[in-house]
Motif scaffolding. Structure first.
Motif, PDB file in Angstrom:
ATOM      1  N   UNK A 172       8.419   3.908   7.340  1.00  0.00           N
ATOM      2  CA  UNK A 172       8.304   4.268   5.931  1.00  0.00           C
ATOM      3  C   UNK A 172       8.672   5.737   5.709  1.00  0.00           C
ATOM      4  N   UNK A 173       8.959   6.435   6.802  1.00  0.00           N
ATOM      5  CA  UNK A 173       9.319   7.851   6.708  1.00  0.00           C
ATOM      6  C   UNK A 173      10.708   8.054   7.292  1.00  0.00           C
TER       7      UNK A 173
ATOM      8  N   UNK B 177       0.826  -1.216   0.000  1.00  0.00           N
ATOM      9  CA  UNK B 177       0.000   0.000   0.000  1.00  0.00           C
ATOM     10  C   UNK B 177       0.854   1.259   0.000  1.00  0.00           C
ATOM     11  N   UNK B 178       1.963   1.240   0.733  1.00  0.00           N
ATOM     12  CA  UNK B 178       2.810   2.432   0.705  1.00  0.00           C
ATOM     13  C   UNK B 178       3.412   2.633  -0.676  1.00  0.00           C
ATOM     14  N   UNK B 179       3.571   1.532  -1.424  1.00  0.00           N
ATOM     15  CA  UNK B 179       4.080   1.693  -2.785  1.00  0.00           C
ATOM     16  C   UNK B 179       2.962   2.164  -3.721  1.00  0.00           C
TER      17      UNK B 179
ATOM     18  N   UNK C  16      11.993  -1.882  -5.118  1.00  0.00           N
ATOM     19  CA  UNK C  16      10.899  -2.245  -6.008  1.00  0.00           C
ATOM     20  C   UNK C  16      10.525  -3.718  -6.024  1.00  0.00           C
ATOM     21  N   UNK C  17      11.473  -4.549  -5.562  1.00  0.00           N
ATOM     22  CA  UNK C  17      11.161  -5.990  -5.567  1.00  0.00           C
ATOM     23  C   UNK C  17      10.172  -6.290  -4.436  1.00  0.00           C
TER      24      UNK C  17
ATOM     25  N   UNK D  26      -0.625   9.529  -3.136  1.00  0.00           N
ATOM     26  CA  UNK D  26      -1.605  10.162  -2.246  1.00  0.00           C
ATOM     27  C   UNK D  26      -1.042  10.355  -0.839  1.00  0.00           C
ATOM     28  N   UNK D  27      -0.109   9.498  -0.431  1.00  0.00           N
ATOM     29  CA  UNK D  27       0.562   9.725   0.858  1.00  0.00           C
ATOM     30  C   UNK D  27       1.373  11.024   0.786  1.00  0.00           C
TER      31      UNK D  27
END
Ligand SMILES: Nc1ncnc2c1ncn2[C@@H]1O[C@H](COP(=O)(O)OP(=O)(O)OP(=O)(O)O)[C@@H](O)[C@H]1O
Ligand SMILES: [Mg+2]
Lengths: 257, 216
Positions: A243-244, A147-149, A255-256, A154-155
């Motif tokens: 994630x920040x 989802x973070x990807x 990306x993997x 939008x994040x």
């Protein structure tokens, strides 16, 4: 009670594995090797654990029991963290989440007298709770990564508008916690209809009256719901800040998958 | 005129890619700066660095004289508001988007303010309950911009906000920008490829291959 599985019946059951391998081979699934390793691992692990448990149960020592539980918790954390795709602090986060979910659930069960503080009850129940918590947390990690990807744009927009990292992540957090709990909720819904759950089957197998077995199963259902929700919530809330970076910017992600 | 944003030799690199290099620039308070340059030159990256969505890897940026790396990024972004090139709306409805600026400030949602903002960009107030999937590209762009100005910022960083809009829509957006620039004294930094906008610009810079090339 006749609960002895003879070596002969085990061998016959083992032949069933050959069916799985044959299908894998025919359909070119490329899983023959995986099946072989899985079978060998299962046999060895279970035998080792069987003898180990026999010893631990007989000795009935608090310290030894705690060590066993810690090993279970650590293994569960290790496996959960593998799903995190290289997220920072995944192991300690998983451990805290699994420890808390197992601790709280087990504590309530013991205090309420549902189970006794003896190794033959505490260890298997810990294992059951920790493994469900582990699966839930693994799903949470996977969901957060995806989802973070997918929702990166939008994040970032929420951040650009002056939202805190929590404002920017709250939707992803909620969805990921739900994802983590989904299998437990689903199996609670279908329990008894689609499959007779493990613990209940075991008890019925061992000759316990089905109604008594059901009571145990209801307890297990409650305990797993509690464990997976506690585990998912703690893991997600501890993990999302990873994630920040310290400047509250969304980090680049590998990306993997 | 005092500088509201001051860039001192700013650079940005991602892994081996030097995307921005040696950019020094002073933006006066209430200035309207137009930024142009070829595609891939680093304009969006520059705005993101200015919005503190990325951290400059070289040099420093001062906002009202203070190094932005010493400021709380959340507070800073409310003052220096970045509107994305090709923004996406979030949530389900237009209201979800216009509520967000209020929610993050723990402010009561001012529906009247939301409606008048919609009206200002030529959208009926009934659009509040409209699903975001039912908006046209131009409508999305306008809704996205309103999010940035629900609470008037000090600086507005606009990344090609008129790209892909027809003349009528462009005029609406221009009017909105002018209104905030003139009436609310918002400093504007606007990236554009639009020939008319470039021709009308009073203060313009060009970014080519990550470097500041021309200033007018
Ligand atoms: N995270 C990143 N990692 C590596 N390279 C990047 C990254 N982000 C952008 N770039 C590269 O930096 C360069 C500048 O990109 P940028 O989006 O800032 O250009 P731009 O001037 O806004 O272009 P356009 O006019 O097309 O919007 C491009 O070559 C882009 O590929
Ligand atoms: Mg751009």
């Amino acid at each position: 009670m006749n609960l002895d599985v003879s070596n002969w019946s085990l061998t016959l059951a083992g032949l069933l594995v050959l069916v799985a391998m044959w299908i894998g081979y025919r359909e070119k699934l490329g899983i023959d090797r995986e099946i072989i390793t899985a079978v060998i691992r299962a046999v060895i692990q279970l035998f080792v654990v069987g003898y180990l448990l026999k010893y631990v149960f007989r000795v009935n020592n608090v310290f030894l029991t705690l060590v066993m539980i810690l090993i279970i918790l650590f293994n569960a954390s290790w496996n959960a963290q593998k799903r995190s795709n290289g997220m920072a602090h995944a192991l300690p986060i998983s451990f805290v989440a699994i420890l808390a979910s197992t601790g709280v659930t087990l504590g309530v069960l013991i205090l309420s007298g549902a189970i006794k503080l003896i190794p033959s009850q505490v260890i298997p129940i810990s294992g059951m709770i920790a493994s469900n918590s582990m699966v839930a947390i693994g799903l949470c990690y996977r969901s957060m990564n995806t989802k973070f990807r997918d929702q990166r744009q939008s994040v970032m927009e929420r951040l650009a508008l002056g939202g805190t990292v929590r404002d920017a992540s709250i939707g992803i957090l909620r969805e990921s916690i739900k994802t983590g709990m989904a299998p437990t909720i689903d199996s609670a819904k279908t329990g008894g209809i689609v499959s007779l759950p493990g613990m209940m089957s075991g008890l019925i197998f061992a000759g316990v009256d089905p109604v008594r077995a059901i009571k145990y199963q209801i307890m297990v259902t409650f305990m797993l719901l509690s464990a997976t929700s506690i585990g998912s919530v703690i893991a997600c809330y501890l993990a999302y800040r990873n994630f920040y970076n310290s400047r509250k910017q969304l980090k680049d992600m590998p990306n993997n998958d | 005129m005092t500088a509201i944003l001051e860039l001192q030799n700013v650079g940005y690199r991602a892994q081996e890619n030097q995307i921005l290099q040696g950019i020094s620039l002073s933006v006066g308070a209430e200035d309207y700066l137009t930024i142009t340059g070829p595609s891939g030159g680093g304009k969006s990256t520059l705005l993101r660095v200015l919005a503190s969505l990325l951290t400059a890897t070289e040099g420093k940026i001062l906002f009202k004289g203070q190094d932005i790396s010493e400021k709380d990024p959340i507070e800073y972004r409310r003052q220096v508001s970045y509107c994305f090139q090709q923004p996406t709306l979030f949530g389900r409805t237009v209201a979800d988007n216009l509520d967000f600026p209020f929610q993050i400030r723990n402010a009561d949602i001012d529906v009247a303010k939301q409606k008048s903002a919609l009206e200002y960009v030529g959208l009926p107030e009934s659009y509040l309950s409209k699903k975001i999937t039912e908006l046209s590209g131009g409508e999305k762009q306008r809704v996205a911009m309103i999010r940035n100005i629900m609470f008037s910022p000090d600086v507005l960083l606009l990344d090609e906000v008129t790209a892909g809009l027809d003349e009528a829509n462009k005029d609406i957006v221009h009017n909105l920008i002018e209104h905030f620039h003139k009436d609310h004294h918002v400093t504007i930094l606007a990236v554009t490829h639009d020939a008319t906008e470039i021709a009308q610009a009073s203060h313009i810079i060009t970014i080519v291959k990550g470097k500041l090339e021309v200033t007018k």
